[in-house]
Design a protein around this motif. Structure first.
Motif, PDB file in Angstrom:
ATOM      1  N   SER A  26       0.842  -1.197   0.000  1.00 35.67           N
ATOM      2  CA  SER A  26       0.000   0.000   0.000  1.00 35.67           C
ATOM      3  C   SER A  26       0.872   1.240   0.000  1.00 35.67           C
ATOM      4  O   SER A  26       1.912   1.277   0.666  1.00 35.67           O
ATOM      5  CB  SER A  26      -0.906   0.026   1.232  1.00 35.67           C
ATOM      6  OG  SER A  26      -1.814  -1.032   1.202  1.00 35.67           O
ATOM      7  N   VAL A  27       0.419   2.261  -0.733  1.00 32.53           N
ATOM      8  CA  VAL A  27       1.156   3.508  -0.894  1.00 32.53           C
ATOM      9  C   VAL A  27       0.237   4.677  -0.576  1.00 32.53           C
ATOM     10  O   VAL A  27      -0.913   4.707  -1.009  1.00 32.53           O
ATOM     11  CB  VAL A  27       1.692   3.635  -2.344  1.00 32.53           C
ATOM     12  CG1 VAL A  27       2.301   5.005  -2.593  1.00 32.53           C
ATOM     13  CG2 VAL A  27       2.701   2.537  -2.638  1.00 32.53           C
ATOM     14  N   ARG A  28       0.756   5.634   0.175  1.00 32.16           N
ATOM     15  CA  ARG A  28       0.015   6.861   0.495  1.00 32.16           C
ATOM     16  C   ARG A  28       0.446   7.949  -0.473  1.00 32.16           C
ATOM     17  O   ARG A  28       1.630   8.241  -0.608  1.00 32.16           O
ATOM     18  CB  ARG A  28       0.319   7.281   1.924  1.00 32.16           C
ATOM     19  CG  ARG A  28      -0.320   8.594   2.311  1.00 32.16           C
ATOM     20  CD  ARG A  28       0.080   8.981   3.714  1.00 32.16           C
ATOM     21  NE  ARG A  28      -0.492  10.245   4.068  1.00 32.16           N
ATOM     22  CZ  ARG A  28       0.090  11.130   4.849  1.00 32.16           C
ATOM     23  NH1 ARG A  28       1.261  10.868   5.397  1.00 32.16           N
ATOM     24  NH2 ARG A  28      -0.492  12.264   5.121  1.00 32.16           N
ATOM     25  N   THR A  40      -3.719  14.100   2.472  1.00 33.73           N
ATOM     26  CA  THR A  40      -3.657  12.766   1.892  1.00 33.73           C
ATOM     27  C   THR A  40      -4.658  12.720   0.748  1.00 33.73           C
ATOM     28  O   THR A  40      -5.841  12.965   0.943  1.00 33.73           O
ATOM     29  CB  THR A  40      -3.985  11.691   2.942  1.00 33.73           C
ATOM     30  OG1 THR A  40      -2.995  11.758   3.971  1.00 33.73           O
ATOM     31  CG2 THR A  40      -3.997  10.301   2.326  1.00 33.73           C
ATOM     32  N   LEU A  41      -4.177  12.410  -0.446  1.00 34.22           N
ATOM     33  CA  LEU A  41      -5.027  12.378  -1.626  1.00 34.22           C
ATOM     34  C   LEU A  41      -5.643  11.006  -1.848  1.00 34.22           C
ATOM     35  O   LEU A  41      -6.781  10.897  -2.290  1.00 34.22           O
ATOM     36  CB  LEU A  41      -4.218  12.772  -2.873  1.00 34.22           C
ATOM     37  CG  LEU A  41      -3.509  14.112  -2.811  1.00 34.22           C
ATOM     38  CD1 LEU A  41      -2.633  14.311  -4.037  1.00 34.22           C
ATOM     39  CD2 LEU A  41      -4.527  15.237  -2.687  1.00 34.22           C
ATOM     40  N   ASP A  42      -4.860   9.958  -1.559  1.00 33.72           N
ATOM     41  CA  ASP A  42      -5.348   8.610  -1.826  1.00 33.72           C
ATOM     42  C   ASP A  42      -4.440   7.589  -1.149  1.00 33.72           C
ATOM     43  O   ASP A  42      -3.284   7.889  -0.830  1.00 33.72           O
ATOM     44  CB  ASP A  42      -5.366   8.352  -3.338  1.00 33.72           C
ATOM     45  CG  ASP A  42      -6.424   7.361  -3.781  1.00 33.72           C
ATOM     46  OD1 ASP A  42      -6.995   6.664  -2.913  1.00 33.72           O
ATOM     47  OD2 ASP A  42      -6.689   7.285  -4.987  1.00 33.72           O
ATOM     48  N   ILE A  43      -4.991   6.416  -0.949  1.00 29.56           N
ATOM     49  CA  ILE A  43      -4.228   5.248  -0.525  1.00 29.56           C
ATOM     50  C   ILE A  43      -4.367   4.253  -1.674  1.00 29.56           C
ATOM     51  O   ILE A  43      -5.478   3.863  -2.035  1.00 29.56           O
ATOM     52  CB  ILE A  43      -4.775   4.619   0.781  1.00 29.56           C
ATOM     53  CG1 ILE A  43      -4.836   5.654   1.911  1.00 29.56           C
ATOM     54  CG2 ILE A  43      -3.947   3.402   1.166  1.00 29.56           C
ATOM     55  CD1 ILE A  43      -3.521   6.149   2.423  1.00 29.56           C
ATOM     56  N   LEU A  44      -3.246   3.868  -2.253  1.00 36.05           N
ATOM     57  CA  LEU A  44      -3.243   2.988  -3.411  1.00 36.05           C
ATOM     58  C   LEU A  44      -2.679   1.626  -3.021  1.00 36.05           C
ATOM     59  O   LEU A  44      -1.892   1.529  -2.081  1.00 36.05           O
ATOM     60  CB  LEU A  44      -2.407   3.609  -4.531  1.00 36.05           C
ATOM     61  CG  LEU A  44      -2.862   5.004  -4.970  1.00 36.05           C
ATOM     62  CD1 LEU A  44      -1.813   5.655  -5.868  1.00 36.05           C
ATOM     63  CD2 LEU A  44      -4.191   4.936  -5.673  1.00 36.05           C
ATOM     64  N   GLU A 152      -7.404  13.366   7.369  1.00 25.89           N
ATOM     65  CA  GLU A 152      -7.085  14.157   6.181  1.00 25.89           C
ATOM     66  C   GLU A 152      -7.946  13.730   5.000  1.00 25.89           C
ATOM     67  O   GLU A 152      -8.428  14.559   4.236  1.00 25.89           O
ATOM     68  CB  GLU A 152      -5.611  13.990   5.808  1.00 25.89           C
ATOM     69  CG  GLU A 152      -4.644  14.675   6.733  1.00 25.89           C
ATOM     70  CD  GLU A 152      -3.195  14.379   6.366  1.00 25.89           C
ATOM     71  OE1 GLU A 152      -2.934  13.879   5.247  1.00 25.89           O
ATOM     72  OE2 GLU A 152      -2.321  14.651   7.196  1.00 25.89           O
ATOM     73  N   MET A 153      -8.136  12.417   4.856  1.00 26.71           N
ATOM     74  CA  MET A 153      -8.916  11.903   3.726  1.00 26.71           C
ATOM     75  C   MET A 153     -10.401  12.216   3.876  1.00 26.71           C
ATOM     76  O   MET A 153     -11.084  12.492   2.893  1.00 26.71           O
ATOM     77  CB  MET A 153      -8.699  10.397   3.594  1.00 26.71           C
ATOM     78  CG  MET A 153      -7.275  10.024   3.224  1.00 26.71           C
ATOM     79  SD  MET A 153      -7.008   8.253   3.186  1.00 26.71           S
ATOM     80  CE  MET A 153      -7.805   7.844   1.628  1.00 26.71           C
ATOM     81  N   VAL A 154     -10.897  12.175   5.102  1.00 26.42           N
ATOM     82  CA  VAL A 154     -12.317  12.424   5.368  1.00 26.42           C
ATOM     83  C   VAL A 154     -12.626  13.914   5.331  1.00 26.42           C
ATOM     84  O   VAL A 154     -13.716  14.322   4.945  1.00 26.42           O
ATOM     85  CB  VAL A 154     -12.727  11.806   6.730  1.00 26.42           C
ATOM     86  CG1 VAL A 154     -14.121  12.229   7.135  1.00 26.42           C
ATOM     87  CG2 VAL A 154     -12.623  10.294   6.686  1.00 26.42           C
ATOM     88  N   GLY A 155     -11.652  14.723   5.735  1.00 27.67           N
ATOM     89  CA  GLY A 155     -11.882  16.162   5.819  1.00 27.67           C
ATOM     90  C   GLY A 155     -12.453  16.562   7.161  1.00 27.67           C
ATOM     91  O   GLY A 155     -13.342  17.411   7.242  1.00 27.67           O
ATOM     92  N   THR A 156     -11.950  15.921   8.214  1.00 25.97           N
ATOM     93  CA  THR A 156     -12.400  16.222   9.573  1.00 25.97           C
ATOM     94  C   THR A 156     -11.206  16.140  10.517  1.00 25.97           C
ATOM     95  O   THR A 156     -10.072  16.062  10.067  1.00 25.97           O
ATOM     96  CB  THR A 156     -13.550  15.259   9.979  1.00 25.97           C
ATOM     97  OG1 THR A 156     -14.132  15.730  11.195  1.00 25.97           O
ATOM     98  CG2 THR A 156     -13.079  13.834  10.149  1.00 25.97           C
TER      99      THR A 156
END
Length: 195
Positions: A26-28, A40-44, A152-156
């Motif tokens: 997995s890559v952040r 954080t834009l995505d977890i791939l 960060e991903m959720v925006g909270t």
């Protein structure tokens, strides 16, 4: 190439000279604003492309990629990828379909951010990371991700994510221990998200 957990694959501002395909791990993917704020834009994970900005003609990386787990990654030089896309219709079609699917998902993320409460957005992210689509096993695991990254991903805030994670755990939607390296995501979380 092999990368250890926590190792930087590329940094924002580096030369955009290759595309990567995650074979395992997995890559952040993250980006930092000019003011220094990071998102954080995505977890791939397996079979995802990383560093597509090189194909889009960006001379430097617009984001950073860091290994969340130990990873095996295929590095493809930009020139070789461009040549392969021009000569191999099947590869060009698969790559285009992948990029379009990612763009649609990012649009869905924006709609979620504007229209859904934080708890539902967190459920969506956990389901996406676990690759639940309504079919398949009753339960799957994902690498444990820090609550700060999830926030960060959720925006909270991290405290809200902690509250929701505890609520999901108490409801039996997920399971994890303090020293566990994985989060178990159960099919029932999909039922919660879709109601």
């Amino acid at each position: 190439m092999s990368f250890r957990k926590g190792q930087v694959i590329f940094a924002q501002g580096d030369a955009s000279d290759a595309v990567f395909v995650i074979q395992t791990g997995s890559v952040r993917l993250s980006a930092r604003s000019k003011g220094g704020k990071q998102a954080t834009l995505d977890i791939l994970s397996d079979e995802d492309f990383v560093g597509k900005d090189s194909i889009a003609g960006q001379p430097v990386r617009t984001s950073s990629a860091k290994a969340l787990t130990d990873c095996r990654i295929l590095r493809i030089e930009k020139k070789a990828m461009m040549l392969a896309l021009a000569e191999e219709a099947a590869l060009a079609n698969a790559f285009s379909a992948y990029v379009l699917a990612r763009n649609l998902r990012y649009q869905q993320d924006l709609v979620d951010l504007r229209c859904n409460p934080s708890e539902k957005r967190l459920a969506c992210i956990l389901l996406r990371l676990s690759r639940f689509d309504g079919d398949g096993p009753h339960e799957t695991t994902i690498p444990k991700i820090s609550q700060g990254t999830l926030a960060e991903m959720v925006g909270t805030t991290r405290s809200r994510v902690s509250f929701f994670m505890n609520r999901f755990k108490d409801s039996g939607f997920i399971d994890y221990g303090a020293k566990s390296e994985v989060v178990r995501v159960r099919h029932s979380l999909l039922d919660f998200y879709t109601q």
